[in-house]
Design an enzyme around this catalytic site. Structure first.
Site, PDB file in Angstrom:
ATOM      1  N   HIS A  10      -4.201 -29.691  23.409  1.00 54.41           N
ATOM      2  CA  HIS A  10      -4.579 -28.626  24.343  1.00 54.41           C
ATOM      3  C   HIS A  10      -5.320 -27.710  22.811  1.00 54.41           C
ATOM      4  O   HIS A  10      -4.988 -28.384  21.710  1.00 54.41           O
ATOM      5  CB  HIS A  10      -3.559 -28.290  25.213  1.00 54.41           C
ATOM      6  CG  HIS A  10      -1.733 -27.818  23.327  1.00 54.41           C
ATOM      7  ND1 HIS A  10      -2.757 -26.109  22.729  1.00 54.41           N
ATOM      8  CD2 HIS A  10      -1.265 -27.957  23.685  1.00 54.41           C
ATOM      9  CE1 HIS A  10      -1.634 -26.758  21.677  1.00 54.41           C
ATOM     10  NE2 HIS A  10      -0.305 -27.419  22.939  1.00 54.41           N
ATOM     11  N   GLU A  83       5.628 -30.868  25.186  1.00 58.94           N
ATOM     12  CA  GLU A  83       6.076 -31.134  23.961  1.00 58.94           C
ATOM     13  C   GLU A  83       7.253 -30.609  23.620  1.00 58.94           C
ATOM     14  O   GLU A  83       8.940 -30.673  24.276  1.00 58.94           O
ATOM     15  CB  GLU A  83       5.681 -29.340  23.059  1.00 58.94           C
ATOM     16  CG  GLU A  83       5.803 -29.407  21.682  1.00 58.94           C
ATOM     17  CD  GLU A  83       4.584 -30.494  20.753  1.00 58.94           C
ATOM     18  OE1 GLU A  83       5.187 -31.282  20.942  1.00 58.94           O
ATOM     19  OE2 GLU A  83       4.025 -30.187  19.960  1.00 58.94           O
TER      20      GLU A  83
END
Length: 212
Positions: A10, A83
């Protein structure tokens, strides 16, 4: 016929700017992060995309959205791409973690594959859940370009798993700055790394923003 996996980390967030542990916190992209997503989309819009698998966090969705909108690609959200959970360390800088959780921190730095952040996940936990996404892709798509939008630690762990690198060395062997693209081809001979942490799609100003 082969499958090519395009792993995209990202774009920039305030945590990637500062070096804090973000994990399951859900910040938005910064202005630079949004530009990174747009520039990725502009560079890769002419590829023929088969599917997009995206972590269901704001920062990954916002990174995948410009390309998805340009080419009409549906985002398939997968929890396994989230994550690493940093537990009690989330939102804290490494210096603070070292001071307040010193023993756990040292163990984690020594081998994050088998040691977890205080109250968080081990590297092998991420390897197990993310490998299910790779297995799903292999089962569903015999060929094509597959976009995988995920996070720093998760992508590094996935690459270690594919390339036969000890999971416990994911922090030592692979760098993964914000908005970097890594490409792995899956064929009958196994995974082949074509590109690692490429940021050529970003302009010079954004490339200078490494992003931890």
């Amino acid at each position: 016929m082969t499958v090519k996996l395009y792993f995209l980390r990202h774009g920039e967030t305030t945590y990637s700017q500062q070096g804090g542990y973000c994990g399951n916190l859900d910040p938005e992209l910064t202005e630079n992060g949004l530009k990174m997503a747009e520039q990725f989309a502009q560079s890769y819009q002419n590829f023929t995309w088969t599917a997009a698998f995206v972590s269901p966090m704001k920062r990954t969705i916002a990174t995948a959205k410009p390309l998805s909108d340009l080419v009409g690609l549906e985002m398939q959200f997968r929890e396994g791409l989230k994550e690493i959970a940093y537990g009690e360390w989330e939102g804290k800088l490494p210096e603070t973690v070292n001071e307040n959780y010193h023993d756990d921190y040292v163990r984690w730095l020594t081998d994050p594959g088998w040691n977890a952040p205080t109250g968080g996940e081990k590297g092998i936990d991420i390897a197990r859940r993310s490998s299910q996404i790779i297995q799903e892709i292999e089962e569903r798509y015999p060929s094509g370009n597959i976009l995988i939008v995920s996070h720093k630690a998760t992508i590094r762990i996935m690459l270690c798993g594919l390339l036969g690198i000890d999971i416990g060395r994911f922090r030592d062997r692979i760098a993964m700055p914000t908005a970097a693209v890594s490409i792995v081809e899956l064929s009958s001979r196994g995974p082949l790394l074509h590109t690692l942490a490429d940021r050529c799609h970003l302009d010079e100003t954004l490339r200078s923003s490494i992003g931890t």
